[in-house]
Scaffold this motif. Structure first.
Motif, PDB file in Angstrom:
ATOM      1  N   MET A 155     -77.987  60.505   9.757  1.00  0.00           N
ATOM      2  CA  MET A 155     -78.016  61.753  10.518  1.00  0.00           C
ATOM      3  C   MET A 155     -78.842  61.594  11.789  1.00  0.00           C
ATOM      4  N   THR A 156     -78.576  62.434  12.757  1.00  0.00           N
ATOM      5  CA  THR A 156     -79.468  62.517  13.917  1.00  0.00           C
ATOM      6  C   THR A 156     -80.763  63.195  13.465  1.00  0.00           C
ATOM      7  N   ASP A 157     -81.807  63.076  14.271  1.00  0.00           N
ATOM      8  CA  ASP A 157     -83.058  63.742  13.928  1.00  0.00           C
ATOM      9  C   ASP A 157     -82.879  65.254  13.848  1.00  0.00           C
ATOM     10  N   PHE A 158     -82.044  65.808  14.721  1.00  0.00           N
ATOM     11  CA  PHE A 158     -81.793  67.248  14.665  1.00  0.00           C
ATOM     12  C   PHE A 158     -81.146  67.636  13.337  1.00  0.00           C
ATOM     13  N   GLU A 159     -80.188  66.841  12.873  1.00  0.00           N
ATOM     14  CA  GLU A 159     -79.529  67.138  11.600  1.00  0.00           C
ATOM     15  C   GLU A 159     -80.500  67.023  10.430  1.00  0.00           C
ATOM     16  N   LYS A 160     -81.383  66.042  10.497  1.00  0.00           N
ATOM     17  CA  LYS A 160     -82.406  65.915   9.445  1.00  0.00           C
ATOM     18  C   LYS A 160     -83.332  67.126   9.442  1.00  0.00           C
ATOM     19  N   ALA A 210     -89.079  62.111   6.683  1.00  0.00           N
ATOM     20  CA  ALA A 210     -87.793  61.817   7.315  1.00  0.00           C
ATOM     21  C   ALA A 210     -87.966  61.035   8.610  1.00  0.00           C
ATOM     22  N   GLY A 211     -89.207  60.693   8.946  1.00  0.00           N
ATOM     23  CA  GLY A 211     -89.465  59.919  10.155  1.00  0.00           C
ATOM     24  C   GLY A 211     -89.495  60.748  11.419  1.00  0.00           C
ATOM     25  N   ILE A 212     -89.729  62.059  11.267  1.00  0.00           N
ATOM     26  CA  ILE A 212     -89.728  62.959  12.421  1.00  0.00           C
ATOM     27  C   ILE A 212     -91.154  63.405  12.718  1.00  0.00           C
ATOM     28  N   ASN A 240     -85.723  63.624  19.952  1.00  0.00           N
ATOM     29  CA  ASN A 240     -85.231  62.915  21.139  1.00  0.00           C
ATOM     30  C   ASN A 240     -86.227  62.958  22.297  1.00  0.00           C
ATOM     31  N   GLY A 241     -87.494  62.841  21.947  1.00  0.00           N
ATOM     32  CA  GLY A 241     -88.529  62.794  22.970  1.00  0.00           C
ATOM     33  C   GLY A 241     -88.962  64.134  23.521  1.00  0.00           C
ATOM     34  N   ASN A 242     -88.361  65.216  23.042  1.00  0.00           N
ATOM     35  CA  ASN A 242     -88.710  66.553  23.510  1.00  0.00           C
ATOM     36  C   ASN A 242     -89.344  67.357  22.376  1.00  0.00           C
TER      37      ASN A 242
END
Length: 256
Positions: A155-160, A210-212, A240-242
């Protein structure tokens, strides 16, 4: 939203008078610990990390105390030898420790340091027994595994983040009691009841797994029902850096 627990840090200068004398055996043991400590015995500072946001804001002495306590306190010691800190330095260090590490839910929001000459002893204030902590942790681990099983690492970080957000909203019931457990991951993940502090700490706890990158933040928010301004805790999440603000409590708020 709730009245957040305040941090209380106290420095105590122990005066040796009749009736307040440390047993010689205990004093000898602590003296040996202190001697080892002041020789810089393998105490390694953490690298500044976004997941240890508040740690990165401390000075070197505060960081040293933070790391020593973090590495020791889960063993439930009665005291921990630390470097000398002022009242303000102690409060700042302890706030950083609790805010950065949601898994220290067995500690209260107060602490003290006793001073015996050059000896500085951090005295943890445990809000549960070691056995209760182990029981809670087993339940937390079970719920964490259940939620994280839905997080696909493709998944993308947003999806996680969205998966974790929705799982917390689904599994937690908002409560507004002055209950220490509900202001922690113990209430959120083990009991399924939490206030804003519990929601925010549970979000940080799971997002980090989740690595976020995430941190908890303190401020005020307007109660949707009473329209009054109250103390509140939520998260800042990096995707994503934001940086984005995340408030699972308000997203889960049900207006009856």
């Amino acid at each position: 939203m709730k009245k957040l627990f305040k941090f209380i840090a106290v420095l105590i200068a122990a005066v040796i008078v009749a009736g307040i004398v440390m047993p010689e055996s205990q004093f000898s043991k602590i003296t040996a610990e202190t001697s080892s400590f002041f020789k810089g015995n393998s105490v390694k500072l953490l690298e500044d990390s976004e997941n240890k946001y508040y740690y990165s804001k401390l000075d070197t002495t505060q960081k040293l105390a933070y790391v020593i306590i973090l590495n020791s306190v889960k063993k439930y010691p009665s005291h921990i030898v630390v470097p000398s800190l002022s009242d303000n330095e102690l409060t700042g260090m302890y706030e950083a420790l609790i805010y950065d590490n949601p898994d220290l839910y067995f500690l209260s929001h107060s602490c003290s340091v006793e001073s015996y000459g050059k000896l500085k002893l951090f005295i943890p204030d445990y809000i549960m027994t070691e056995q209760q902590y182990k029981t809670y942790q087993t339940q937390i681990d079970k719920k964490t595994s259940e939620i994280m099983s839905s997080v696909n690492y493709s998944m993308t970080d947003f999806e996680k983040e969205l998966t974790i957000h929705d799982a917390l909203a689904e599994n937690i019931t908002y409560t507004d009691n002055d209950n220490a457990a509900e202001a922690s991951i113990a209430g959120a993940l083990a009991n399924g009841n939490a206030n804003c502090e519990g929601y925010a700490k549970a979000a940080k706890y799971l997002l980090e797994k989740a690595g976020i990158t995430s941190r908890v933040v303190i401020g005020t928010a307007t109660d949707p029902v009473s329209r009054t301004s109250e103390s509140h805790m939520w998260n800042v999440v990096t995707l994503n850096g934001n940086e984005y603000e995340l408030d699972v409590t308000l997203d889960d708020y049900v207006i009856s």
